[in-house]
Design an enzyme around this catalytic site. Structure first.
Site, PDB file in Angstrom:
ATOM      1  N   ASP A  80       0.815  -1.212   0.000  1.00 30.34           N
ATOM      2  CA  ASP A  80       0.000   0.000   0.000  1.00 30.34           C
ATOM      3  C   ASP A  80       0.849   1.263   0.000  1.00 30.34           C
ATOM      4  OD1 ASP A  80       0.971  -0.406   2.556  1.00 30.34           O
ATOM      5  OD2 ASP A  80      -0.984  -0.654   3.498  1.00 30.34           O
ATOM      6  N   ASN A 151      -6.596  -1.785  14.418  1.00 28.79           N
ATOM      7  CA  ASN A 151      -8.037  -1.957  14.156  1.00 28.79           C
ATOM      8  C   ASN A 151      -8.314  -3.184  13.285  1.00 28.79           C
ATOM      9  OD1 ASN A 151      -7.154  -1.172  11.663  1.00 28.79           O
ATOM     10  ND2 ASN A 151      -8.555   0.555  11.426  1.00 28.79           N
ATOM     11  N   HIS A 153      -6.796  -3.958  10.392  1.00 26.35           N
ATOM     12  CA  HIS A 153      -6.583  -3.860   8.940  1.00 26.35           C
ATOM     13  C   HIS A 153      -5.380  -4.695   8.503  1.00 26.35           C
ATOM     14  CE1 HIS A 153      -4.035   0.100   9.368  1.00 26.35           C
ATOM     15  NE2 HIS A 153      -3.274  -0.942   9.477  1.00 26.35           N
ATOM     16  N   GLU A 158      -9.309  -1.431   5.539  1.00 30.45           N
ATOM     17  CA  GLU A 158      -9.853  -1.046   6.840  1.00 30.45           C
ATOM     18  C   GLU A 158     -11.121  -1.857   7.139  1.00 30.45           C
ATOM     19  OE1 GLU A 158      -7.907   0.626   8.577  1.00 30.45           O
ATOM     20  OE2 GLU A 158      -7.609   2.710   7.978  1.00 30.45           O
TER      21      GLU A 158
END
Ligand code: PGA
Length: 259
Positions: A80, A151, A153, A158
């Site tokens: 990413d 979280n 991801h 996400e």
């Protein structure tokens, strides 16, 4: 020696200390690339950024400098990159990869791929398609290195990401922005979007090496491995089809506290 556990086809290796896990991960990457080089084959590695893989890159650079290891047959694809971003800016994953790996080893030019977060909005769909095509042309990813965000991801997929998702533009959650803000010279200018390989792109890798270290990851590691498989927790998708491919999770004792 690490403790080992198996959960739904995922192999967990729990190391006494983070450094032991980093050395073992570097071993796995180097063994795979070396074994493929001996057979005259290229080795396609999916790479990750963030705090988690830094020690692995440090060890690979050390081995390269000691002439123990060459990346001559390696092609890399990063997961990413922020969008929009100046590739040279502090905080960009492009710059991160140069600082921690690319500038110190012999991966051939043209074989190091990071999504280009500097393209204008109109070019994003083509940029994402081209990234997927480049992975296919390389023969697919042999081994994908992955961290897990607090979280849940993976890459910048996400919570809410679809299991069928491909490389695309995503909006970052507030939690991710807060976690990574300090990486930027002007934290108020941190991008709120990113380009990321999709969940389906990641799950097509022939081998996944997932890493998480420290007590702050214990809760998300437990929920990802033991909770329901759900888009609310993208890392839980790593359990899909884990029996059919090699998925190894390297943890230190602190990150493994809840499993
Ligand atoms: P970290 O991030 O390695 O900086 O903890 C992991 C991730 O967000 O994937």
């Amino acid at each position: 020696m690490p403790r080992t556990l198996e959960i739904e086809g995922l192999e967990l290796r729990i190391f006494p200390a983070r450094n032991d896990a980093e050395l073992a991960a570097a071993d796995r990457l180097a063994d795979l690339a070396g074994e493929r080089a001996r057979r005259g084959l290229s080795c396609v590695l999916g790479l990750a950024t963030g705090k988690t893989p830094i020690g692995i890159y440090r060890e690979l650079v050390r081995r390269h400098r000691a002439r123990d290891f060459s990346f001559g047959n390696v092609e890399t694809f990063n997961l990413d990159e922020y969008w929009p971003i100046d590739l040279k800016a502090r905080g960009s994953f492009h710059r991160f990869m140069h600082e921690h790996l690319f500038d110190h080893v012999d991966i051939p030019r043209g074989k190091r791929h990071v999504p280009n977060g500097s393209v204008p909005a109109a070019e994003i769909p083509k940029q994402c398609r081209d990234y997927e095509d480049a992975i296919s042309r390389a023969g697919g990813i042999d081994l994908q290195l992955l961290g897990i965000g607090r979280n849940g991801h993976i890459g910048f997929n996400e919570p809410g990401s679809d299991a069928a998702s491909r490389t695309r533009l995503v909006e970052l959650t507030e939690e991710t922005v807060n976690d990574n803000r300090a990486d930027f010279d002007d934290p108020s200018k941190m991008p709120t979007h990113a380009l990321t390989m999709g969940i389906a792109t990641i799950l097509e890798a022939r081998e996944l090496l997932v890493l998480a270290f420290g007590a702050q990851k214990a809760g998300i590691v437990r929920d990802s491995l033991r909770g329901p498989i759900s888009p609310r927790l993208p890392a839980s998708f790593l359990r899909i089809g884990a029996k059919d491919r090699k998925v190894t999770v390297f943890l230190d004792e602190a990150a493994a506290a809840g499993v």
